[in-house]
Motif scaffolding. Structure first.
Motif, PDB file in Angstrom:
ATOM      1  N   ILE A 111      22.530  28.643  21.448  1.00 30.23           N
ATOM      2  CA  ILE A 111      21.627  27.956  20.531  1.00 30.23           C
ATOM      3  C   ILE A 111      20.274  27.820  21.211  1.00 30.23           C
ATOM      4  CG2 ILE A 111      21.180  25.862  19.199  1.00 30.23           C
ATOM      5  CD1 ILE A 111      24.215  25.316  19.304  1.00 30.23           C
ATOM      6  N   THR A 112      19.280  28.535  20.718  1.00 31.25           N
ATOM      7  CA  THR A 112      17.938  28.418  21.288  1.00 31.25           C
ATOM      8  C   THR A 112      17.207  27.283  20.586  1.00 31.25           C
ATOM      9  OG1 THR A 112      16.971  30.072  19.786  1.00 31.25           O
ATOM     10  CG2 THR A 112      17.871  30.854  21.886  1.00 31.25           C
ATOM     11  N   ILE A 113      16.423  26.531  21.373  1.00 32.80           N
ATOM     12  CA  ILE A 113      15.750  25.331  20.869  1.00 32.80           C
ATOM     13  C   ILE A 113      14.270  25.423  21.224  1.00 32.80           C
ATOM     14  CG2 ILE A 113      15.687  22.825  20.909  1.00 32.80           C
ATOM     15  CD1 ILE A 113      18.617  22.893  21.896  1.00 32.80           C
ATOM     16  N   ASP A 114      13.462  25.663  20.210  1.00 26.22           N
ATOM     17  CA  ASP A 114      12.012  25.739  20.354  1.00 26.22           C
ATOM     18  C   ASP A 114      11.449  24.374  20.014  1.00 26.22           C
ATOM     19  OD1 ASP A 114       9.306  26.243  20.182  1.00 26.22           O
ATOM     20  OD2 ASP A 114       9.451  27.730  18.573  1.00 26.22           O
ATOM     21  N   THR A 115      10.927  23.678  21.017  1.00 27.92           N
ATOM     22  CA  THR A 115      10.488  22.299  20.803  1.00 27.92           C
ATOM     23  C   THR A 115       9.007  22.171  20.441  1.00 27.92           C
ATOM     24  OG1 THR A 115      10.094  22.038  23.188  1.00 27.92           O
ATOM     25  CG2 THR A 115      12.247  21.345  22.336  1.00 27.92           C
ATOM     26  N   SER A 124      12.228  34.351  25.418  1.00 23.23           N
ATOM     27  CA  SER A 124      12.646  35.069  24.214  1.00 23.23           C
ATOM     28  C   SER A 124      14.094  35.550  24.270  1.00 23.23           C
ATOM     29  CB  SER A 124      11.734  36.272  23.963  1.00 23.23           C
ATOM     30  OG  SER A 124      11.857  37.223  25.018  1.00 23.23           O
ATOM     31  N   TRP A 125      14.705  35.624  25.453  1.00 17.33           N
ATOM     32  CA  TRP A 125      16.023  36.234  25.579  1.00 17.33           C
ATOM     33  C   TRP A 125      17.145  35.233  25.314  1.00 17.33           C
ATOM     34  CZ3 TRP A 125      16.790  41.329  25.861  1.00 17.33           C
ATOM     35  CH2 TRP A 125      15.727  42.143  26.301  1.00 17.33           C
ATOM     36  N   PHE A 126      18.141  35.672  24.580  1.00 23.93           N
ATOM     37  CA  PHE A 126      19.402  34.945  24.532  1.00 23.93           C
ATOM     38  C   PHE A 126      20.116  35.112  25.874  1.00 23.93           C
ATOM     39  CE2 PHE A 126      18.880  35.386  19.911  1.00 23.93           C
ATOM     40  CZ  PHE A 126      19.286  34.136  19.472  1.00 23.93           C
ATOM     41  N   ASN A 141      10.267  31.617  20.181  1.00 23.61           N
ATOM     42  CA  ASN A 141      10.451  31.543  21.632  1.00 23.61           C
ATOM     43  C   ASN A 141      10.791  30.104  22.024  1.00 23.61           C
ATOM     44  OD1 ASN A 141       9.641  34.202  21.541  1.00 23.61           O
ATOM     45  ND2 ASN A 141       8.209  34.016  23.252  1.00 23.61           N
ATOM     46  N   TRP A 142      11.736  29.985  22.949  1.00 22.23           N
ATOM     47  CA  TRP A 142      12.354  28.686  23.177  1.00 22.23           C
ATOM     48  C   TRP A 142      11.946  28.033  24.495  1.00 22.23           C
ATOM     49  CZ3 TRP A 142      15.368  29.003  27.563  1.00 22.23           C
ATOM     50  CH2 TRP A 142      15.864  30.272  27.922  1.00 22.23           C
ATOM     51  N   GLU A 143      12.024  26.713  24.482  1.00 20.18           N
ATOM     52  CA  GLU A 143      11.845  25.912  25.701  1.00 20.18           C
ATOM     53  C   GLU A 143      13.192  25.569  26.346  1.00 20.18           C
ATOM     54  OE1 GLU A 143       8.443  26.611  24.234  1.00 20.18           O
ATOM     55  OE2 GLU A 143       9.634  25.299  22.930  1.00 20.18           O
ATOM     56  N   TYR A 144      14.247  25.515  25.516  1.00 23.85           N
ATOM     57  CA  TYR A 144      15.595  25.207  26.004  1.00 23.85           C
ATOM     58  C   TYR A 144      16.602  26.072  25.260  1.00 23.85           C
ATOM     59  CZ  TYR A 144      13.304  21.116  27.952  1.00 23.85           C
ATOM     60  OH  TYR A 144      12.445  20.305  28.640  1.00 23.85           O
ATOM     61  N   ASN A 179      16.383  25.596  30.908  1.00 25.51           N
ATOM     62  CA  ASN A 179      14.965  25.611  30.571  1.00 25.51           C
ATOM     63  C   ASN A 179      14.432  27.034  30.705  1.00 25.51           C
ATOM     64  OD1 ASN A 179      14.670  26.017  33.347  1.00 25.51           O
ATOM     65  ND2 ASN A 179      14.065  23.889  33.758  1.00 25.51           N
ATOM     66  N   THR A 180      13.123  27.195  30.614  1.00 25.54           N
ATOM     67  CA  THR A 180      12.547  28.538  30.619  1.00 25.54           C
ATOM     68  C   THR A 180      12.675  29.240  31.969  1.00 25.54           C
ATOM     69  OG1 THR A 180      10.367  27.565  31.063  1.00 25.54           O
ATOM     70  CG2 THR A 180      10.926  28.035  28.759  1.00 25.54           C
TER      71      THR A 180
END
Length: 294
Positions: A111-115, A124-126, A141-144, A179-180
């Motif tokens: 589960i990607t979480i873009d805050t 960007s990668w799973f 694009n995600w932060e967590y 995190n990233t």
């Protein structure tokens, strides 16, 4: 007299408020805490059930890829739910048939979480080396990223698994909130329970670990994973076997280019009800202001 009347109305409202408590979830693998009725919801859509404080994605059944088994019901997502209270965000992932835990080839949930919802900001990668990225546009694009490795030996039916701040590929437990920099920031307050009996995984994570965002942009993907933290590899292709997507037909139609382009925004401020403590405080403040005006 008017002041007394208003005060009585506030008391009456407080009485009703006692029945509207925050939608906390007991993370135990029993989905009865989740009460939204999705029987009339269309597949491949999300809906906010404000009466019970749940955001629900209803997935198309039997749309999973069948590279390893036909059908492959253990990776076939049927629902994805999110709710929250003052402290935690809760997730429920429901499968068609979650038939194995703690063994090689069990599902890995991503589960990607873009805050911040800023285009191009974040990773960007799973995870699990799944050869798949989030939306090609950069808008998700995600932060967590929340990663749940159900193949890990510690994962047993109905048994709680806690965060430990160590990545599974570095010898840590199977709950990772990375995190990233791909560092696990999970704590002992984070938890998941998987249930073969009910075909669900329940998860909670602290809001504060995400920086207390008001809105999260999420993507969801499922792979088969091994206990060392790698997805089962499909040569020269995405390893994602099911995903949250509005693309019709088989999941391959979404991931064939190596991207999951579908994402959804969940306003955490709209999902939960106010807790009783918050209602009481608001009442006390309103009463104080009312009496002061007298």
């Amino acid at each position: 007299m008017r002041k007394v009347g208003l005060f009585l109305v506030m008391v009456l409202l407080l009485g009703f408020a006692g029945f509207v408590s925050a939608h906390s979830v007991t993370v135990d693998g029993d989905p009865t805490d989740w009460s939204a009725d999705t029987s009339l919801q269309n597949v491949n859509t999300w809906q906010l059930y404000s009466d019970v404080g749940e955001w629900v994605w209803k997935d198309n059944v039997s749309d999973e890829r069948t590279d390893y088994s036909n059908p492959d019901r253990r990776v076939d997502i049927t629902e994805f739910r999110i709710t929250a209270d003052d402290q935690y965000i809760y997730f429920l992932i429901r499968f068609n048939d979650l038939d194995v835990l703690g063994q090689d080839g069990a599902p890995g949930i991503l589960i990607t979480i873009d805050t911040d919802q800023v285009q191009g900001s974040g990773q960007s990668w799973f995870g699990y080396n799944s050869d798949t990225q989030v939306a090609q546009s950069g808008d998700a694009n995600w932060e967590y990223q929340l990663m749940i490795d159900l193949s890990h030996s510690s994962v047993q039916n109905g048994t709680p698994v806690l965060g430990d701040g160590v990545e599974v590929w570095n010898g840590g437990g199977p709950l990772d909130l990375v995190n990233t920099s791909w560092n696990d920031v999970s704590t002992l307050s984070d938890e998941f329970v998987a249930s073969i009996d009910d075909d669900v995984v329940e998860v909670r994570i602290l809001k504060s670990e995400l920086g207390n965002p008001s809105t999260i942009r999420v993507e969801l993907a499922v792979v088969r994973v091994n206990p060392s933290g790698d997805a089962w590899n499909i040569n020269d292709a995405s390893d994602v076997l099911d995903a949250m997507t509005d693309v019709s037909g088989n999941t391959w139609n979404e991931v064939s280019d190596g991207y999951v382009d579908y994402y959804a925004d969940v306003n955490i401020a709209q999902v939960p009800f106010f807790g009783n403590v918050a209602v009481v405080l608001a009442f006390a403040l309103g009463a104080a202001l009312l009496l002061r005006r007298g």
